[in-house]
Design a protein around this motif. Structure first.
Motif, PDB file in Angstrom:
ATOM      1  N   SER A 154     -17.626  -7.556  -7.814  1.00  0.00           N
ATOM      2  CA  SER A 154     -16.377  -7.118  -7.165  1.00  0.00           C
ATOM      3  C   SER A 154     -15.929  -8.008  -6.012  1.00  0.00           C
ATOM      4  O   SER A 154     -15.083  -7.605  -5.230  1.00  0.00           O
ATOM      5  CB  SER A 154     -16.486  -5.692  -6.618  1.00  0.00           C
ATOM      6  OG  SER A 154     -16.869  -4.812  -7.622  1.00  0.00           O
ATOM      7  N   SER A 220      -8.813   1.776  -3.901  1.00  0.00           N
ATOM      8  CA  SER A 220      -9.033   2.744  -4.984  1.00  0.00           C
ATOM      9  C   SER A 220      -9.953   3.869  -4.556  1.00  0.00           C
ATOM     10  O   SER A 220      -9.841   4.985  -5.041  1.00  0.00           O
ATOM     11  CB  SER A 220      -9.685   2.083  -6.190  1.00  0.00           C
ATOM     12  OG  SER A 220      -9.251   0.796  -6.359  1.00  0.00           O
ATOM     13  N   ASP A 320      -8.084   4.254 -13.537  1.00  0.00           N
ATOM     14  CA  ASP A 320      -8.458   3.271 -12.518  1.00  0.00           C
ATOM     15  C   ASP A 320      -8.237   1.872 -13.108  1.00  0.00           C
ATOM     16  O   ASP A 320      -9.002   1.422 -13.954  1.00  0.00           O
ATOM     17  CB  ASP A 320      -9.940   3.501 -12.137  1.00  0.00           C
ATOM     18  CG  ASP A 320     -10.425   2.569 -11.036  1.00  0.00           C
ATOM     19  OD1 ASP A 320      -9.671   1.652 -10.647  1.00  0.00           O
ATOM     20  OD2 ASP A 320     -11.567   2.750 -10.569  1.00  0.00           O
ATOM     21  N   THR A 350      -5.255  -1.567  -7.017  1.00  0.00           N
ATOM     22  CA  THR A 350      -5.836  -2.052  -5.750  1.00  0.00           C
ATOM     23  C   THR A 350      -5.527  -3.536  -5.531  1.00  0.00           C
ATOM     24  O   THR A 350      -5.347  -4.283  -6.499  1.00  0.00           O
ATOM     25  CB  THR A 350      -7.367  -1.831  -5.748  1.00  0.00           C
ATOM     26  OG1 THR A 350      -7.902  -2.316  -4.515  1.00  0.00           O
ATOM     27  CG2 THR A 350      -8.058  -2.553  -6.890  1.00  0.00           C
ATOM     28  N   SER A 352      -7.790  -5.177  -3.779  1.00  0.00           N
ATOM     29  CA  SER A 352      -9.122  -5.681  -3.416  1.00  0.00           C
ATOM     30  C   SER A 352      -9.557  -6.834  -4.299  1.00  0.00           C
ATOM     31  O   SER A 352     -10.257  -7.730  -3.851  1.00  0.00           O
ATOM     32  CB  SER A 352     -10.159  -4.569  -3.541  1.00  0.00           C
ATOM     33  OG  SER A 352      -9.985  -3.626  -2.533  1.00  0.00           O
TER      34      SER A 352
HETATM   35  C1  LIG Z   1     -13.881   0.180 -11.240  1.00  0.00           C
HETATM   36  C2  LIG Z   1     -13.648   0.090  -9.770  1.00  0.00           C
HETATM   37  N1  LIG Z   1     -12.834   0.975  -9.193  1.00  0.00           N
HETATM   38  C3  LIG Z   1     -12.616   0.965  -7.866  1.00  0.00           C
HETATM   39  C4  LIG Z   1     -13.203   0.037  -7.040  1.00  0.00           C
HETATM   40  C5  LIG Z   1     -12.969   0.124  -5.549  1.00  0.00           C
HETATM   41  O1  LIG Z   1     -12.030  -0.761  -5.129  1.00  0.00           O
HETATM   42  P1  LIG Z   1     -11.316  -0.638  -3.720  1.00  0.00           P
HETATM   43  O2  LIG Z   1     -11.799  -1.795  -2.932  1.00  0.00           O
HETATM   44  O3  LIG Z   1      -9.856  -0.701  -4.019  1.00  0.00           O
HETATM   45  O4  LIG Z   1     -11.684   0.673  -3.094  1.00  0.00           O
HETATM   46  C6  LIG Z   1     -14.053  -0.909  -7.588  1.00  0.00           C
HETATM   47  C7  LIG Z   1     -14.716  -1.875  -6.711  1.00  0.00           C
HETATM   48  O5  LIG Z   1     -15.531  -2.628  -7.051  1.00  0.00           O
HETATM   49  C8  LIG Z   1     -14.269  -0.889  -8.993  1.00  0.00           C
HETATM   50  O6  LIG Z   1     -15.086  -1.778  -9.556  1.00  0.00           O
END
Ligand SMILES: Cc1ncc(COP(=O)(O)O)c(C=O)c1O
Length: 513
Positions: A154, A220, A320, A350, A352
């Motif tokens: 991530s 997220s 998501d 997101t 991110s």
């Molecule tokens: C499938 C999934 N959803 C949500 C997130 C969380 O992301 P955020 O940084 O937007 O909270 C991640 C983060 O690695 C993810 O892999």
């Protein structure tokens, strides 16, 4: 109250225990703290006379103003009192039980209704916390979560971010910001930013919404938390992909819902299996564009089946869409939300992954009738997201920088994915099974059935390699574990060195040729 710091000042008046002062914090504050603690711990009894400010200043070699400031505070809080003409005393009106405040052995070591996790009780004992608190603490430590080590999952390519453009936009909005960028703001987000997001997800993801349905959140994770709070009650059943994103599982488990793991196959979530396990679930959490962590795309027929189930059962679909922008070779698949005609989907996006995680900006696309409830929940949580960054991001999107950055990163990640797969084959072995979708920022290597992937990840973490065990993504014990390797933020040299270290960790346990 003593220290061996050579810089400290000491006074050992015959009528007071030694007072030690150092240069690490304001003198008056240290003096105040010393007297307060001495009184509360019973070293200075009520009615006891204390030295004059003049003599104390001389003895401690500090200015009289320092002592006066400390005493003023002690008078104001009732620890000291004066008697005209006869000096200063420890206040006689401090209640005895306050003076004799002592450490008490906690009687609530074992919380009701559950065992605290062993790693907590062994160390310090855990005092009673809520069931929610217990659920949060149930996960063991994760030494592999070194977010900057090679293969950290991530993490995007942080060094490739267009800092020049970004800083120009930050300066543009910071020089003389409009009051609306500085004041309290709308919990759903900065209106121009919500418009830009609505346009972006409509064009790129096939999401159908107008700006009033967009709610800006801090990523997220907050989107999931708010969704759970608004849509679900404790003990409601929730379908969760098996395996799935641990952060989502934590949110749903923490909100007291009953997680129903539903298997995934080559077409994504097996809707019929979900119906068999629990037809009446209140919600389904899915990652249809790029299943987390296995990477498959949910097929069109499964999407239709899921939407049909949700509509018939009055259930919610929480979609998501965390990294769908990065597909190598094929066009991004449109979101499930865009197919929904019954307003049953809550869509989560997101910044991110496409920009960087510390930005903490994401968004929800919410059915119109739920906007008010979501907005209230957002307000309860942390009011709203930084409006200044929302203004910067609005320009970043509108001026085409987001699109350009995504195109560049798509090429970069495709190269890194291929390089990593190649390196794994070269250094770990050609028989190792690699699960690598042509999308996203991570791939998986499967380990032999007998190998404990958590132990492997712990060993790898000691070597500075941040691989995540696949088994932690499962609710029920998987037949085989594996390792999730992020390549987004891992350059070619780190890929080579990281794979070499990983091969050395795997060799003794038979996970490598
Ligand atoms: C499938 C999934 N959803 C949500 C997130 C969380 O992301 P955020 O940084 O937007 O909270 C991640 C983060 O690695 C993810 O892999």
């Amino acid at each position: 109250m003593t220290t061996s710091d050579p810089m400290m000042k000491r006074a050992s008046a015959s009528f007071l225990p030694p007072i030690a002062l150092d240069n690490n914090s304001p003198m008056y504050r240290q003096l105040y703290d010393w007297f307060r603690t001495a009184i509360l711990e019973g070293h200075l009894k009520p009615g006891r006379r204390v030295p004059s400010t003049r003599s104390l200043a001389a003895e401690l070699k500090v200015s009289r103003i320092t002592v006066l400031s400390a005493f003023e505070q002690l008078y104001a809080e009732g620890y000291l009192e004066t008697s005209v003409g006869s000096g200063t005393y420890v206040s006689r009106s401090i209640p005895d039980d306050l003076v004799t405040l002592r450490k008490v052995a906690p009687r609530d070591r074992t919380p009701e209704g559950g065992q605290p996790p062993r790693h907590l009780t062994q160390r310090s004992g855990l005092r009673k916390v809520s069931r929610f608190g217990m659920a949060l603490l149930s996960a063991p430590p994760e030494p592999w979560s070194n977010r900057l080590g090679p293969f950290s999952v991530s993490t995007p390519a942080l060094d490739r971010f267009p800092f020049g453009v970004w800083s120009r936009l930050v300066i543009r909005h910071s020089r003389q910001p409009a009051n609306e960028l500085l004041a309290y703001s709308d919990p759903t987000g900065h209106p121009p930013f919500r418009e830009a997001i609505a346009e972006y997800v409509g064009t790129v993801r096939g999401v159908r919404c107008d700006p009033s349905q967009v709610m800006v959140v801090t990523g997220s994770q907050q989107a999931l938390e708010i969704s759970a709070r608004v849509l679900l009650d404790p003990r409601d059943a929730v379908w969760i992909e098996e395996p799935s994103y641990p952060g989502a599982r934590q949110i749903f488990a923490g909100s007291g819902t009953r997680l129903v793991p539903v298997s995934v196959d080559g077409e994504g979530l097996d809707v019929k299996a979900g119906v068999r396990r629990c037809r009446t679930a209140r919600a389904a959490y899915i990652t249809p564009s790029h299943q987390y962590p296995l990477g498959m795309t949910m097929s069109a027929s499964r999407r239709m089946l899921l939407l049909d189930w949700a509509a018939r059962n009055s259930s919610w679909i929480i979609e998501d869409d965390y990294d769908s922008e990065f597909r190598f070779g094929s066009r991004p698949i449109a979101a499930v939300q865009g197919l929904d005609v019954n307003a049953r989907v809550i869509y989560i996006g997101t910044f991110s992954k496409v920009l960087f995680p510390s930005l903490r900006v994401g968004y929800l696309i919410v059915p119109k009738d739920l906007v008010r409830a979501f907005s209230r929940a957002r307000e309860n949580s942390d009011l709203f997201s930084s409006t200044l960054y929302q203004a910067v991001l609005t320009d970043f999107i509108r001026e085409g920088h987001l699109g350009r950055h995504i195109r560049r990163m798509r090429m970069l990640y495709a190269n890194r994915r291929d390089a990593l797969a190649e390196e794994i084959r070269k250094q770990i072995g050609t028989t190792i099974e690699i699960v690598a979708a042509k999308a996203g920022m991570h791939l998986i290597i499967r380990l032999p059935a007998k190998v404990d992937d958590v132990k492997v990840s712990q060993r790898a973490a000691r070597e500075g390699v941040a691989v995540m065990p696949l088994s932690i993504c499962y609710q029920e014990k998987p037949r085989r574990g594996g390792l999730i390797l992020g390549y987004g933020g891992t350059d070619l040299q780190q890929i080579r060195e990281g794979t070499r270290k990983l091969a050395s960790v795997l060799r003794p346990i038979g996970g490598s040729q």
